[in-house]
Design a protein around this motif. Structure first.
Motif, PDB file in Angstrom:
ATOM      1  N   LYS A   1       0.830  -1.205   0.000  1.00  0.00           N
ATOM      2  CA  LYS A   1       0.000   0.000   0.000  1.00  0.00           C
ATOM      3  C   LYS A   1       0.864   1.253   0.000  1.00  0.00           C
ATOM      4  N   ILE A   2       1.920   1.248   0.794  1.00  0.00           N
ATOM      5  CA  ILE A   2       2.815   2.404   0.829  1.00  0.00           C
ATOM      6  C   ILE A   2       3.516   2.572  -0.513  1.00  0.00           C
ATOM      7  N   ILE A   3       3.975   1.474  -1.088  1.00  0.00           N
ATOM      8  CA  ILE A   3       4.646   1.544  -2.382  1.00  0.00           C
ATOM      9  C   ILE A   3       3.720   2.118  -3.447  1.00  0.00           C
ATOM     10  N   ALA A   4       2.467   1.672  -3.440  1.00  0.00           N
ATOM     11  CA  ALA A   4       1.525   2.088  -4.483  1.00  0.00           C
ATOM     12  C   ALA A   4       0.949   3.474  -4.251  1.00  0.00           C
ATOM     13  N   ASP A   5       0.728   3.826  -2.983  1.00  0.00           N
ATOM     14  CA  ASP A   5      -0.037   5.047  -2.678  1.00  0.00           C
ATOM     15  C   ASP A   5       0.798   6.204  -2.155  1.00  0.00           C
ATOM     16  N   ALA A   6       2.092   6.041  -2.022  1.00  0.00           N
ATOM     17  CA  ALA A   6       2.925   7.146  -1.530  1.00  0.00           C
ATOM     18  C   ALA A   6       2.717   8.366  -2.414  1.00  0.00           C
ATOM     19  N   LYS A   7       2.532   9.502  -1.771  1.00  0.00           N
ATOM     20  CA  LYS A   7       2.248  10.712  -2.547  1.00  0.00           C
ATOM     21  C   LYS A   7       2.985  11.902  -1.951  1.00  0.00           C
ATOM     22  N   GLY A   8       2.796  13.039  -2.602  1.00  0.00           N
ATOM     23  CA  GLY A   8       3.494  14.240  -2.174  1.00  0.00           C
ATOM     24  C   GLY A   8       4.808  14.392  -2.903  1.00  0.00           C
ATOM     25  N   PRO A   9       5.534  15.486  -2.636  1.00  0.00           N
ATOM     26  CA  PRO A   9       6.789  15.757  -3.341  1.00  0.00           C
ATOM     27  C   PRO A   9       7.837  14.658  -3.186  1.00  0.00           C
ATOM     28  N   ALA A  10       7.793  13.909  -2.077  1.00  0.00           N
ATOM     29  CA  ALA A  10       8.788  12.851  -1.857  1.00  0.00           C
ATOM     30  C   ALA A  10       8.208  11.462  -2.084  1.00  0.00           C
ATOM     31  N   GLY A  11       7.023  11.391  -2.695  1.00  0.00           N
ATOM     32  CA  GLY A  11       6.372  10.095  -2.878  1.00  0.00           C
ATOM     33  C   GLY A  11       7.207   9.107  -3.663  1.00  0.00           C
ATOM     34  N   ASP A  12       7.948   9.597  -4.657  1.00  0.00           N
ATOM     35  CA  ASP A  12       8.744   8.685  -5.476  1.00  0.00           C
ATOM     36  C   ASP A  12       9.853   8.025  -4.679  1.00  0.00           C
ATOM     37  N   ILE A  13      10.524   8.799  -3.846  1.00  0.00           N
ATOM     38  CA  ILE A  13      11.633   8.213  -3.086  1.00  0.00           C
ATOM     39  C   ILE A  13      11.110   7.341  -1.944  1.00  0.00           C
ATOM     40  N   VAL A  14       9.922   7.659  -1.408  1.00  0.00           N
ATOM     41  CA  VAL A  14       9.309   6.784  -0.402  1.00  0.00           C
ATOM     42  C   VAL A  14       9.065   5.410  -1.002  1.00  0.00           C
ATOM     43  N   SER A  15       8.495   5.364  -2.195  1.00  0.00           N
ATOM     44  CA  SER A  15       8.235   4.080  -2.855  1.00  0.00           C
ATOM     45  C   SER A  15       9.525   3.312  -3.100  1.00  0.00           C
ATOM     46  N   THR A  16      10.561   4.021  -3.506  1.00  0.00           N
ATOM     47  CA  THR A  16      11.839   3.371  -3.781  1.00  0.00           C
ATOM     48  C   THR A  16      12.428   2.748  -2.514  1.00  0.00           C
ATOM     49  N   ILE A  17      12.423   3.506  -1.430  1.00  0.00           N
ATOM     50  CA  ILE A  17      12.979   2.979  -0.172  1.00  0.00           C
ATOM     51  C   ILE A  17      12.127   1.829   0.344  1.00  0.00           C
ATOM     52  N   ALA A  18      10.808   1.950   0.249  1.00  0.00           N
ATOM     53  CA  ALA A  18       9.923   0.874   0.705  1.00  0.00           C
ATOM     54  C   ALA A  18      10.180  -0.406  -0.087  1.00  0.00           C
ATOM     55  N   ARG A  19      10.405  -0.284  -1.380  1.00  0.00           N
ATOM     56  CA  ARG A  19      10.732  -1.463  -2.187  1.00  0.00           C
ATOM     57  C   ARG A  19      12.055  -2.084  -1.718  1.00  0.00           C
ATOM     58  N   GLY A  20      12.999  -1.225  -1.358  1.00  0.00           N
ATOM     59  CA  GLY A  20      14.270  -1.736  -0.857  1.00  0.00           C
ATOM     60  C   GLY A  20      14.107  -2.493   0.444  1.00  0.00           C
ATOM     61  N   PHE A  21      13.302  -1.962   1.357  1.00  0.00           N
ATOM     62  CA  PHE A  21      13.072  -2.636   2.632  1.00  0.00           C
ATOM     63  C   PHE A  21      12.338  -3.961   2.427  1.00  0.00           C
ATOM     64  N   GLU A  22      11.379  -3.960   1.531  1.00  0.00           N
ATOM     65  CA  GLU A  22      10.650  -5.201   1.248  1.00  0.00           C
ATOM     66  C   GLU A  22      11.602  -6.250   0.673  1.00  0.00           C
ATOM     67  N   ALA A  23      12.452  -5.847  -0.260  1.00  0.00           N
ATOM     68  CA  ALA A  23      13.393  -6.786  -0.871  1.00  0.00           C
ATOM     69  C   ALA A  23      14.359  -7.349   0.160  1.00  0.00           C
ATOM     70  N   MET A  24      14.764  -6.536   1.140  1.00  0.00           N
ATOM     71  CA  MET A  24      15.660  -7.032   2.186  1.00  0.00           C
ATOM     72  C   MET A  24      15.030  -8.182   2.949  1.00  0.00           C
ATOM     73  N   THR A  25      13.764  -8.017   3.345  1.00  0.00           N
ATOM     74  CA  THR A  25      13.128  -9.058   4.150  1.00  0.00           C
ATOM     75  C   THR A  25      12.900 -10.332   3.343  1.00  0.00           C
ATOM     76  N   LEU A  26      12.812 -10.185   2.016  1.00  0.00           N
ATOM     77  CA  LEU A  26      12.646 -11.352   1.145  1.00  0.00           C
ATOM     78  C   LEU A  26      13.994 -11.931   0.714  1.00  0.00           C
ATOM     79  N   GLU A  27      15.077 -11.303   1.210  1.00  0.00           N
ATOM     80  CA  GLU A  27      16.446 -11.692   0.884  1.00  0.00           C
ATOM     81  C   GLU A  27      16.735 -11.603  -0.609  1.00  0.00           C
ATOM     82  N   ASN A  28      16.057 -10.669  -1.263  1.00  0.00           N
ATOM     83  CA  ASN A  28      16.366 -10.349  -2.656  1.00  0.00           C
ATOM     84  C   ASN A  28      17.417  -9.233  -2.634  1.00  0.00           C
ATOM     85  N   TRP A  29      18.650  -9.635  -2.326  1.00  0.00           N
ATOM     86  CA  TRP A  29      19.684  -8.651  -2.035  1.00  0.00           C
ATOM     87  C   TRP A  29      20.018  -7.771  -3.219  1.00  0.00           C
TER      88      TRP A  29
END
Length: 426
Positions: free
Chosen positions: A332-360
């Motif tokens: 939800k955060i990846i898809a719905d992040a908004k505002g001037p920093a919404g793009d970088i929020v989505s990028t960081i959230a994808r990074g955190f998700e990938a870490m937990t899935l061990e997609n290094w």
């Protein structure tokens, strides 16, 4: 006419109400205790004191008490029928801020400060890493912050509050030597100023002085009331230095008594971001973090920040959700992040998700991309170190120790904690 401590006229016929308001403003600026109660006492003395109602509404906002903002703001507007133009402008601009119109409010406040630079409650909205500039989501906001405080400096002189805020802007722009002069002067005038103590802690952090910082803040906070606005965050700084010292017992004691959800009365934003940060930094240092802690934090994030929109909260919520295995909330955060920093929020959230899935590899790509301008999410350099350490930790898991060490070698302060990422130097 009655005036406040900064020489601004106050529309009240009660000197007692004015004195209480002045005291409450100082408490508010210092992040001291008793702010709301003192504003309310001023209102009890003069029910038509518009700025007291407005300041109380602003205090509610700072504490994340959303339900109480509206009634206080309405009373401020109802009372603002026979006030000075300065006060009317303050009710208008801060009213817009309280209603979520940050952009229009910022434009009004900046224009207003050209005419009334010592209107301190207006200036305060733009100060610090959580203010209108700090949370603007725009590139270069650290230097905009310093330009803002520098422009106001001639109007505030040796005011303890302003000196602390100017020092913080200098620290975040890398001017630590200048910041030390300003913050020491601020604390010499008002040593029990929690904002000043907090900013002094940031200077210790940036100068790579963990022992001095731990000792100073441990001693300072002994008499800081639990209802002080910065109680949770000051505790976070101490817990972080305890982790660096390898003192897990002190770290966990501070987390459980002063930081985690339910431990105190701190604003939800601080509870979420500080708990998430200390838990993950502990995990990267190879400290065992119980899964139940992450689940509690994920639940807290969903309850208090159910809709994306505040970048700094969203980034930390994404990490808490990812660590708890709450993939729907991360998505939800990846898809719905908004505002001037919404793009970088989505990028960081994808990074955190990938870490937990061990997609290094994916985690590395996303976090590396975020390194270009993660200041846009808000927060201090010390807080955003979480992202840089996460990248180094990811590279280490990916078998790229040399690259991980390079990330840390380029990091400031130069005396980065050796145990920030377990196994980095062994």
């Amino acid at each position: 006419m009655i005036q406040d401590r900064y020489g601004n006229n106050l529309s009240t016929n009660s000197q007692t109400a004015a004195d209480l308001y002045i005291d409450a403003v100082d408490r508010f600026l210092a992040a001291d205790s008793g702010v709301d109660a003192t504003f309310q006492r001023a209102i009890d003395e003069d029910e038509n004191f518009a700025l007291a109602h407005l300041a109380l509404a602003r205090s509610h906002q700072m504490r994340g008490d959303r339900e109480r903002i509206g009634p206080s703001l309405k009373k401020a507007r109802d009372a603002a029928t026979s006030v000075t133009p300065r006060e009317a402008a303050q009710v208008d601009a801060i009213g817009r801020l309280l209603e979520g119109q940050a952009g229009p409010a910022y434009e009004l406040i900046r224009a207003h400060l050209m005419e009334y630079p010592r209107d301190v409650m207006m200036a305060q909205t733009c100060m610090g890493v959580f203010g209108l500039i700090g949370f603007s989501g725009l590139p270069g906001r650290e230097f905009e912050q310093l330009a803002f405080t520098t422009s106001l400096a001639p109007h505030y002189g040796d005011d303890w509050w302003f000196l602390s805020q100017h020092a913080f802007a200098q620290i975040e722009a890398g001017q630590t030597a200048q910041a030390e002069t300003a913050i020491e002067q601020s604390l010499s005038i008002n040593p029990r100023n929690a904002q000043g103590a907090h900013i002094r802690a940031h200077l210790y952090y940036e100068n790579g002085e963990p022992a001095a910082g731990f000792d100073y803040l441990t001693d300072w906070r002994r008499t800081y009331p639990r209802d002080g606005l910065l109680h949770c965050h000051i505790a976070w700084h101490v817990a972080l230095w305890a982790l660096e010292r390898g003192d897990e017992e002190i770290m966990w004691r501070i987390i459980d008594t002063d930081i985690k959800p339910g431990a105190g009365v701190s604003p939800p934003l601080n509870v979420l971001t500080d708990t998430t940060a200390i838990l993950f930094r502990a995990a990267m240092a190879d400290v065992d973090v119980a899964p139940e802690r992450w689940q509690t934090l994920s639940d807290f994030a969903e309850e208090n920040f159910p809709q994306p929109g505040l970048a700094f909260a969203d980034v930390h919520a994404a990490l808490a959700h990812a660590q708890a295995g709450n993939r729907d909330a991360v998505a939800k955060i990846i898809a719905d992040a908004k505002g001037p920093a919404g793009d970088i929020v989505s990028t960081i959230a994808r990074g955190f998700e990938a870490m937990t899935l061990e997609n290094w590899g994916d985690a590395n790509n996303h976090l590396t991309s975020a390194m270009a301008d993660h200041a846009r999410i808000g927060g201090s350099r010390a807080q955003r170190d979480l992202i840089e350490f996460a990248l180094a930790w990811t590279l280490l898991q990916f078998g790229r120790k040399d690259q991980a060490q390079a990330v840390i070698a380029m990091h400031r302060p130069t005396t980065t904690p050796q145990n920030a990422v377990a196994g980095l130097y062994t």
